[in-house]
Design an enzyme around this catalytic site. Structure first.
Site, PDB file in Angstrom:
ATOM      1  NE  ARG A  37      -4.088   1.882   2.322  1.00  0.00           N
ATOM      2  CZ  ARG A  37      -4.177   2.899   3.164  1.00  0.00           C
ATOM      3  NH1 ARG A  37      -3.268   3.077   4.105  1.00  0.00           N
ATOM      4  NH2 ARG A  37      -5.197   3.739   3.078  1.00  0.00           N
ATOM      5  CB  ILE A  63      -5.504   5.973  -0.585  1.00  0.00           C
ATOM      6  CG1 ILE A  63      -5.332   4.444  -0.614  1.00  0.00           C
ATOM      7  CG2 ILE A  63      -4.749   6.561   0.591  1.00  0.00           C
ATOM      8  CD1 ILE A  63      -3.887   3.976  -0.860  1.00  0.00           C
ATOM      9  CB  SER A  64     -10.746   3.622   0.824  1.00  0.00           C
ATOM     10  OG  SER A  64     -11.649   4.320   0.018  1.00  0.00           O
ATOM     11  CD  GLN A  65     -10.934   2.950   8.325  1.00  0.00           C
ATOM     12  OE1 GLN A  65     -11.834   3.776   8.111  1.00  0.00           O
ATOM     13  NE2 GLN A  65     -10.863   2.266   9.445  1.00  0.00           N
TER      14      GLN A  65
END
Length: 213
Positions: A37, A63-65
């Site tokens: 990530r 950027i999503s959790q």
């Protein structure tokens, strides 16, 4: 940036944290353990990559959790060779999770700056979605429908009818719906005209914008 043993250790801890929050799908957890990530973020923010938090990226997007990515992916019930439409490519992290699950991924991004940046990143990393399109996610990709799954990574004020029409019978749409906070919905197509809807709690996404191109 490199992917080191330290990063792998941090990913293992992240996967354990997400599992402790209720994610059960072993393939989804394996994707969280595997995908670097930190490479999806600017190098100066590397320390934030394995916290279970969303983070700003280009074009006022996030950027999503990681938990949210895992949660939406688990709801989608992805099997190898499933055709999956992703609305909102963003950094490409969710795309990479779907590719790890061996889905055939069709993905749409409407922010040109982000589309160009992520397109270069995919090529560099060897991520190969079936289609990566600059366009309006509300319209979906009717020319490639029907899909086994559609995942929307931005908050929609209502469920876009065009997306429902692009599901296979038995296909699932996972979408956060609402203004402000959103309710996570999973809508399963039962027949040409019947859809079953389930609700899975409150989330907060950037808004899904329409007709900006």
């Amino acid at each position: 940036m490199k992917d080191t043993f330290k990063h792998k250790g941090m990913r293992n801890q992240l996967a354990e944290l997400i599992a402790s929050k209720g994610i059960r799908n072993k393939k989804v957890l394996a994707a969280i353990r595997t995908i670097p990530r930190h490479l999806f973020m600017d190098s100066s923010f590397e320390d934030h990559a394995y916290q279970d938090k969303p983070f700003p990226i280009a074009a006022d997007q996030t950027i999503s959790q990681p938990y949210t990515v895992a949660f939406q992916t688990e709801l989608l019930d992805v099997e190898p060779d499933h055709k999956v439409l992703e609305i909102g490519t963003g950094s490409g992290y969710q795309t990479a999770v779907l590719l790890h699950l061996k889905a055939k991924v069709y993905t749409i991004e409407r922010q040109l700056e982000l589309f160009k940046k992520t397109n270069l990143f995919f090529k560099k990393m060897g991520y190969r979605p079936k289609k990566f399109v600059f366009g309006d996610g509300y319209k979906g990709l009717p020319e490639h429908a029907p899909f086994d799954g559609i995942i929307v990574t931005a908050g929609a004020p209502e469920v876009p009818k065009k997306l429902l029409g692009q599901l296979k019978i038995g296909g699932k749409l996972v979408i956060p719906v609402g203004k402000g906070d959103q309710e996570m919905l999973r809508i399963t197509r039962k027949s040409d005209t019947e859809f079953a809807q389930e609700e899975f709690g409150t989330f907060r996404f950037v808004p899904l914008l329409e007709d900006k191109n």
